[in-house]
Design a protein around this motif. Structure first.
Motif, short mmCIF file in Angstrom:
data_model
loop_
_atom_site.label_atom_id
_atom_site.label_comp_id
_atom_site.label_asym_id
_atom_site.label_seq_id
_atom_site.Cartn_x
_atom_site.Cartn_y
_atom_site.Cartn_z
N ARG A 74 0.83 -1.20 0.00
CA ARG A 74 0.00 0.00 0.00
C ARG A 74 0.87 1.26 0.00
O ARG A 74 1.87 1.34 0.69
CB ARG A 74 -0.91 0.04 1.23
N ASP A 75 0.41 2.26 -0.76
CA ASP A 75 1.07 3.56 -0.76
C ASP A 75 0.40 4.54 0.20
O ASP A 75 1.03 5.49 0.65
CB ASP A 75 1.02 4.17 -2.17
N ILE A 76 -0.89 4.33 0.44
CA ILE A 76 -1.62 5.22 1.33
C ILE A 76 -2.52 4.38 2.25
O ILE A 76 -2.87 3.24 1.93
CB ILE A 76 -2.50 6.24 0.56
N ASP A 77 -2.88 4.96 3.38
CA ASP A 77 -3.92 4.39 4.24
C ASP A 77 -5.28 4.79 3.68
O ASP A 77 -5.38 5.74 2.87
CB ASP A 77 -3.77 4.90 5.67
N PRO A 78 -6.36 4.11 4.09
CA PRO A 78 -7.67 4.53 3.61
C PRO A 78 -7.89 6.02 3.89
O PRO A 78 -7.70 6.49 5.01
CB PRO A 78 -8.63 3.66 4.43
N PRO A 79 -8.26 6.80 2.88
CA PRO A 79 -8.39 8.24 3.06
C PRO A 79 -9.71 8.61 3.73
O PRO A 79 -10.65 7.82 3.77
CB PRO A 79 -8.37 8.76 1.62
#
Length: 364
Positions: free
Chosen positions: A50-55
């Motif tokens: 993953r590049d980001i956590d859930p936005p």
């Protein structure tokens, strides 16, 4: 309005070049009041990279790549006002498309969003994509990652009621100038996963240029290149996460873009990388494709190459001062004309227009 979006991945750009596009588009639609739920499968090790956590601007539902899980998330389509099935989810694409469009409410706006229209249309012409061919005339619209007039004409020829290109763009809060990073320093930086329909063009534009310029440093980021023979002046980095893209784009004298075969043939399809590099103020060298001048002015905001020799000659003619000037001109043009906020305004208008038309046709 509630949007149910079925795509490859919002959270991970690992073997998933559409991630930045999804993030830019859907975050801007959320700012316009849409409630976004993104459904993505746990497949291809994307959740492990993953590049980001859930936005905070979208609810993300990650489901197992199994038939039972697909059946469950398909049923959720009935809760939405806008139902979107994107191309290239990678698993259960036909089941998702058929299922969500069948279960969508009568008044829901039903959309197929194609992030690789040239490839999809090629398959349709060859007798593939049977489910899409059957479902297409029943949908309210097709939105595409790019493609311009040739893609619009082709989709309408296959029965699409409406086809609109929604081009890649820039999120200036995500992609912007950053200080150079020693990890990425080079004369020409190039970021791309190894794909069969791009490899020959990578050889022609990147590796040939490296072979012609042994005194220069070439930096390659992306998956799949480990066993590819390359000139000694090419440094392979492997996967470069989206958090490092600004530094990657800002650490070379220039940055290269190479289109996939189908995109180059159709034209009018600037890759996400074009806007990311421009947003970072990088001096971009791109392979030639039809429509480039609609986005950036050749010679002033971008350098256009026909082959590896052109790439090498562009590098030889570049000074750091000229590279900075081209990169800054590109950044200003893209920020002024090609942001996801502008793209989302277009999509918002399309959705509201279609929703109103459906209510008028069937007020009950």
């Amino acid at each position: 309005m509630k949007i149910a979006f079925y795509g490859s991945s919002l959270l991970s750009a690992y073997w998933n070049g559409a991630a930045t596009y999804y993030r830019g588009m859907l975050s801007e639609l959320a700012k316009r009041g849409y409630e976004v739920t993104f459904y993505e499968p746990d497949a291809f090790e994307r959740q492990q990279h993953r590049d980001i956590d859930p936005p905070d601007w979208a609810k993300v539902v990650v489901y197992p790549a199994t038939a039972a899980a697909v059946e469950d998330v398909v049923a959720r389509a009935s809760e939405a006002d806008v139902v979107v099935k994107a191309s290239g989810v990678g698993v259960f694409d036909d089941e998702l498309l058929d299922g969500v469009m069948t279960l969508a409410r009568p008044h829901a706006v039903k959309i197929f969003w194609d992030v690789d229209a040239p490839a999809t249309l090629s398959a349709l012409r060859g007798g593939g994509e049977a489910v899409l061919g059957r479902v297409l005339p029943k949908l309210d619209m097709v939105l595409t990652y790019g493609g311009g007039p040739p893609v619009v004409k082709a989709y309408e020829g296959f029965g699409a009621r409406t086809c609109r290109p929604i081009y890649n763009a820039l999120d200036p809060t995500t992609h912007h100038p950053a200080p150079p990073d020693p990890r990425f320093e080079g004369d020409l930086n190039f970021l791309a996963n190894r794909l069969p329909d791009r490899e020959a063009r990578v050889e022609r534009f990147f590796l040939e240029a490296a072979a012609r310029s042994p005194q220069r440093r070439f930096v390659l980021g992306g998956n799949g290149w480990d066993d590819k023979p390359m000139p000694q002046n090419v440094r392979r980095l492997g996967h470069v996460g989206t958090n490092d893209h600004n530094a990657f784009n800002g650490s070379g004298l220039a940055v290269l873009n190479v289109a996939r075969d189908s995109m180059a043939d159709v034209g009018f399809s600037p890759a996400t990388r074009v806007f990311e590099a421009a947003g970072a103020g990088a001096c971009l060298i791109t392979d030639a494709w039809e429509g480039v001048e609609l986005f950036l002015t050749p010679g002033e905001e971008v350098l256009v190459a026909r082959d590896g020799q052109d790439v090498a000659e562009h590098l030889d003619a570049l000074t750091p001062e000229r590279a900075r000037a081209i990169g800054e001109a590109a950044r200003q043009r893209i920020v002024a004309e090609h942001t996801y906020a502008r793209r989302a305004a277009d999509v918002d208008a399309l959705l509201k227009q279609e929703a109103a038309a459906k209510r008028e046709r069937s007020p009950a």
